[in-house]
Design an enzyme around this catalytic site. Structure first.
Site, mmCIF file in Angstrom:
data_model
loop_
_atom_site.group_PDB
_atom_site.id
_atom_site.type_symbol
_atom_site.label_atom_id
_atom_site.label_comp_id
_atom_site.label_asym_id
_atom_site.label_seq_id
_atom_site.Cartn_x
_atom_site.Cartn_y
_atom_site.Cartn_z
ATOM 1 N N LYS A 100 0.847 -1.202 0.000
ATOM 2 C CA LYS A 100 0.000 0.000 0.000
ATOM 3 C C LYS A 100 0.882 1.251 0.000
ATOM 4 O O LYS A 100 2.086 1.176 0.290
ATOM 5 C CB LYS A 100 -0.925 -0.025 1.207
ATOM 6 C CG LYS A 100 -0.208 -0.041 2.553
ATOM 7 C CD LYS A 100 -1.143 -0.445 3.687
ATOM 8 C CE LYS A 100 -0.418 -0.413 5.020
ATOM 9 N NZ LYS A 100 -1.235 -1.017 6.088
ATOM 10 N N TYR A 115 15.603 30.330 9.517
ATOM 11 C CA TYR A 115 14.367 31.006 9.913
ATOM 12 C C TYR A 115 14.274 31.145 11.427
ATOM 13 O O TYR A 115 14.561 30.203 12.170
ATOM 14 C CB TYR A 115 13.146 30.229 9.403
ATOM 15 C CG TYR A 115 12.975 30.328 7.903
ATOM 16 C CD1 TYR A 115 12.741 31.556 7.290
ATOM 17 C CD2 TYR A 115 13.059 29.197 7.102
ATOM 18 C CE1 TYR A 115 12.585 31.650 5.910
ATOM 19 C CE2 TYR A 115 12.907 29.275 5.727
ATOM 20 C CZ TYR A 115 12.674 30.512 5.139
ATOM 21 O OH TYR A 115 12.531 30.605 3.779
HETATM 22 C C1 LIG Z 1 -0.432 -1.962 6.823
HETATM 23 C C2 LIG Z 1 -1.005 -3.247 7.195
HETATM 24 C C3 LIG Z 1 -0.195 -4.389 7.311
HETATM 25 C C4 LIG Z 1 1.307 -4.321 7.247
HETATM 26 O O1 LIG Z 1 1.777 -3.791 8.459
HETATM 27 P P1 LIG Z 1 3.323 -3.589 8.756
HETATM 28 O O2 LIG Z 1 3.366 -3.185 10.185
HETATM 29 O O3 LIG Z 1 3.785 -2.529 7.840
HETATM 30 O O4 LIG Z 1 3.992 -4.893 8.502
HETATM 31 C C5 LIG Z 1 -0.802 -5.604 7.539
HETATM 32 N N1 LIG Z 1 -2.149 -5.690 7.682
HETATM 33 C C6 LIG Z 1 -2.959 -4.605 7.607
HETATM 34 C C7 LIG Z 1 -4.418 -4.778 7.801
HETATM 35 C C8 LIG Z 1 -2.414 -3.353 7.384
HETATM 36 O O5 LIG Z 1 -3.214 -2.284 7.339
#
Ligand SMILES: *Cc1c(COP(=O)(O)O)cnc(C)c1O
Length: 372
Positions: free
Chosen positions: A45, A262
């Protein structure tokens, strides 16, 4: 660190992001080996946590991954174009009316509510082109997923609908001793009785490293594939995937009492040598890495020496105190992320997590993919 001068991208851009696809593949194999009989999927993702879903997904497929998770149908459609043969689950379920996208691109929804169950059943029942779906059980996140008292109704709604996975998600798996992990496993154990025939999955990256080994039939690592430490507080078992180097734009001396950047929040205590480097918050480097006198802020590795950020992080520039790295010169590259500074360290210094550092990686770097 040196780059060939004829490398146009490296000359045009202020910073170079290098993604080691060999390390990504090795990390997937490492978790797959750890999880024995369970299938090792890959969570890609958010553009594969910022590293680029095209090269990342292809490298993971080559390593042996066949099941992939994205957040949305949009990510699913893109991934389908990259991997025609993959099994693709969309974690966020589907928006009302989006079922057509799922059928067209052979995406599998993760059904997380009775409303979704109802809509999916209506569309998918009796359609040979509908992929089997996953069902998400809420074991304590209260974010997505069916509650215990909805299971009977879900079962009835989904009667005859092809299902392929029953899943839940840990709230605190990176904290190995948190009793919440055990409670979630127990809740999952009890809720899964409503779908006893389905393969199960609960473990993300850190979940795959829990002592209770809640691997079930499929593990869903994301962060650890990209080099994040799934076992905070212990040595990182994963290889580093991401390195980020920024170019020195200029160097200068500053006299005692003069300020940097800044709001003039950093004052030189004595004559110091500074280097201004070519990246900033527009590239995903958090402003929280501010270097003000006293508090620890960001650091960069300059010719092998850790040098602190001084003053505020600007949109496109950061100033380093390179007094201890006298060899630093205009045009040199300094490490922001890499063998010395991990994504976890950078996240910690910015009072956030490595996940946020990764997924905010900027869009105007020269991107170099190695290996794979
Ligand atoms: C993002 C996600 C994962 C992966 O999690 P990590 O901590 O990055 O390994 C797995 N299952 C779900 C439902 C997620 O949203």
């Amino acid at each position: 660190m040196t780059h060939e001068p004829e490398d146009v991208a490296a000359v045009e851009a202020g910073a170079i992001l290098t993604i080691d696809l060999g390390a990504l593949a090795a990390n997937w194999r490492r978790i797959a080996a750890r999880c024995g009989e369970a299938e090792c999927a890959a969570v890609v993702k958010a553009d594969a946590y910022g590293v680029g879903v095209g090269p990342a997904a292809r490298a993971l497929w080559q390593a042996g991954a066949r099941t992939f998770f994205v957040a949305h149908a949009l990510g699913g459609r893109r991934l389908r174009a990259i991997l025609p043969g993959a099994t693709i689950y969309c974690l966020n379920g589907f928006a009302p009316g989006a079922v057509g996208q799922f059928l067209e691109h052979r995406l599998r929804p993760v059904i997380g509510s009775l409303e979704e169950a109802k809509e999916w059943a209506l569309a998918a029942l009796g359609r040979s082109d509908a992929q089997p779906a996953a069902v998400h059980l809420d074991t304590g996140m209260n974010r997505l997923g069916l509650e215990a008292d909805e299971l009977a109704q879900a079962r009835a709604l989904l009667d005859g609908v092809p299902l392929s996975l029953l899943m839940s998600h840990f709230a605190s798996s990176e904290q190995v001793d948190d009793p919440f992990n055990t409670r979630q496993i127990e809740t999952f154990e009890s809720m899964r009785q409503a779908f006893p025939e389905l393969p199960c999955s609960i473990a993300n990256s850190s979940g795959a490293f829990l002592r209770r080994r809640p691997h079930y039939d499929l593990v869903r690592p994301g962060y650890a594939l990209y080099g994040g430490n799934p076992t905070p507080g212990e040595a990182n078992p994963m290889q580093s995937v991401v390195s980020l180097e920024a170019r020195i734009v200029q160097t200068r001396f500053i006299e005692p009492g003069e300020s940097v950047g800044y709001n003039a929040i950093w004052i030189a205590p004595e004559r110091r040598r500074l280097a201004t480097i070519s990246l900033g918050y527009a590239d995903g480097i958090p402003r929280a890495l501010v270097g003000d006198n006293g508090a620890p802020g960001g650091e960069a590795v300059v010719a092998g020496v850790r040098c602190p950020f001084v003053g505020r992080v600007s949109m496109d520039l950061i100033v380093l105190d390179v007094t201890d790295a006298p060899r630093a010169e205009r045009g040199d590259f300094v490490e922001i992320l890499g063998p010395t500074i991990s994504i976890d360290e950078l996240g910690g210094r910015a009072r956030t997590i490595g996940y946020e550092i990764l997924t905010n990686l900027g869009r105007r770097y020269a991107r170099v993919y190695r290996g794979g």
